[in-house]
Design an enzyme around this catalytic site. Structure first.
Site, PDB file in Angstrom:
ATOM      1  N   VAL A 126       0.846  -1.197   0.000  1.00  0.00           N
ATOM      2  CA  VAL A 126       0.000   0.000   0.000  1.00  0.00           C
ATOM      3  C   VAL A 126       0.879   1.243   0.000  1.00  0.00           C
ATOM      4  CG1 VAL A 126      -1.791   1.316   1.208  1.00  0.00           C
ATOM      5  CG2 VAL A 126      -1.826  -1.186   1.286  1.00  0.00           C
ATOM      6  N   LYS A 199      -6.286  -1.963  -1.443  1.00  0.00           N
ATOM      7  CA  LYS A 199      -5.503  -1.228  -0.443  1.00  0.00           C
ATOM      8  C   LYS A 199      -6.381  -0.783   0.724  1.00  0.00           C
ATOM      9  CE  LYS A 199      -2.273   0.360  -3.984  1.00  0.00           C
ATOM     10  NZ  LYS A 199      -1.861   1.476  -4.856  1.00  0.00           N
ATOM     11  N   GLY A 304       5.779   2.656  -8.471  1.00  0.00           N
ATOM     12  CA  GLY A 304       7.023   2.694  -9.222  1.00  0.00           C
ATOM     13  C   GLY A 304       8.034   1.715  -8.663  1.00  0.00           C
TER      14      GLY A 304
END
Length: 429
Positions: A126, A199, A304
């Protein structure tokens, strides 16, 4: 250690382990060495990866005697679940970034960790590099968390930010997000809210010590957000964000445990003065509201390769230290077992924009429908004349079922040509 998966995140983990080897060894008290990397195909070129470490036999790798811990970054439900359970059964601790699996079947993984005395760490699942789960899991474990509210998907935040700041349409903003690498070729998981819902389930389980799965989360994506919605938000000095909201619903008798929990994901208007309104592009930010600690805000890069790898390395160091000390980290406890309340019982506010007939009595008829469902109107504004006549209604807080039923009745009125925009309003008391 064994690594499952060597894509963007996995290769970044290997790179950081190599480049920071001396520092990591000093922090842990022993070197962190990669014993093997499980991949689907051996013939693919992987720059910076020793081919001798690669194997397609993931199950054999995670149960090897020279492996102390396993890092899982392959994603998905299977074979990730089988491999993680096998690793813990063999006494290996596990670090994962797998939000989908944790949200669907986290209870099975937590039970296995308890049964076999293994650590299970998942900070990277998360909000990327943002240290969010560990504060919920450890720092705030002695407090009483009331609410978690935030932006947990960078792709949708970028799209909505572009729609707000440069007037881009949804499809145009999505294409730009894909060109920049913020969105996948198939963006469904992001734009339809599945990623954020997974999440939200993880956050709610940690915050409220109660079992919550992705199936429990009310989910709405951003594909239906229109230019009219964004323009309406601007007129209210608001901005549209895809929000993940987890909150404890108070019991009428004042019991501290509460009546249940509400967990939902949907686009909503929030005032531009709210700190979340200033979260731009692909960044994430989450508010945690606790009884004693008050309001805490966590902000940073939410996705990322490098940010996710950073979170994984943080877990790696923590788990390795536990192994060196012969101890283990915290184990998830869902003792509260509070019910997850249906969306209809959630108390929220609506912004409703109506294209209406320009004649007397329209406002009174519309107001009567709101009153019929016991929904109080906070503000109403009439704009335009003739075929351009519009009513904009903002409600006070009311059960979502009543608000939804009101909107459906409005759609059937002969004086209402179209319900042009309906959106929830958050961030205001």
């Amino acid at each position: 250690m064994a690594l499952l998966g060597c894509g963007v995140v996995g290769s970044e983990v290997v790179r950081l382990l190599r480049e920071q080897a001396d520092d990591l060894a000093a922090r842990v008290g022993a070197p962190l060495e990669v014993a093997g990397i499980a991949v689907r195909r051996l013939d693919r070129v992987r720059e910076g990866i020793d081919p001798e470490l690669l194997t397609t036999d993931a199950l054999a790798l995670v149960t090897r005697d020279d492996v102390d811990l396993v890092v899982e970054v392959i994603g998905g439900i299977e074979p990730a679940r089988t491999l993680m359970l096998a690793a813990m059964k063999a006494g290996k601790s596990v670090i994962t970034a797998n939000k989908a699996l944790l949200a669907e079947d986290g209870g099975t993984l937590f039970a296995a960790a308890r049964e076999f005395g293994a650590d299970l760490y998942y900070e990277a699942s998360v909000a990327g590099a943002i240290p969010l789960l560990r504060p919920l899991r450890e720092s705030l474990v002695g407090d009483h968390v009331h609410r978690v509210l935030g932006i947990v998907n960078g792709t949708t935040n970028y799209i909505l930010d572009q729609m707000d700041t440069v007037g881009a349409g949804f499809n145009e903003a999505l294409e730009e997000a894909q060109a920049l690498g913020y969105a996948e070729a198939d963006p469904t998981a992001d734009v339809e809210g599945f990623d954020a819902a997974a999440k939200a389930a993880i956050l709610a389980q940690l915050a409220f010590h109660t079992p919550v799965t992705a199936a429990d989360v009310h989910r709405e994506g951003i594909t239906e957000v229109t230019a009219a919605d964004v323009a309406g938000a601007k007129e209210m000095d608001c901005v549209v964000k895809l929000l993940a909201i987890c909150e404890r619903v108070p019991a009428e008798d004042g019991r501290n445990g509460g009546r249940g929990v509400s967990v939902r994901v949907y686009p909503a208007m929030i005032p531009r003065a709210h700190p979340l309104a200033s979260v731009r592009e692909a960044y994430n930010a989450v508010f945690v509201e606790a009884q004693s600690a008050g309001s805490l805000m966590f902000y940073g890069a939410g996705a990322g390769g490098a940010p996710t790898a950073s979170a994984i390395l943080g877990d790696l160091v923590a788990v390795a230290r536990n192994l060196m000390a012969g101890s283990r980290g915290p184990v998830e406890v869902t003792y509260a077992k509070l019910p997850v309340l249906p969306m209809g019982e959630t108390v929220t506010r609506y912004y409703v924009q109506l294209d209406v007939a320009d004649r007397s009595g329209v406002l009174a008829t519309v107001a009567e429908e709101f009153a019929r469902h016991e929904v109080s109107i906070k503000a109403v504004r009439q704009e335009g004349m003739g075929d351009e006549a519009q009513l904009v209604v903002v409600t006070h807080r009311a059960p979502d079922a009543a608000l939804s039923a009101t909107v459906e009745r409005l759609r059937k009125l002969d004086i209402v040509r179209e319900v042009a925009s309906v959106m929830r309003v958050e961030g205001e008391q």
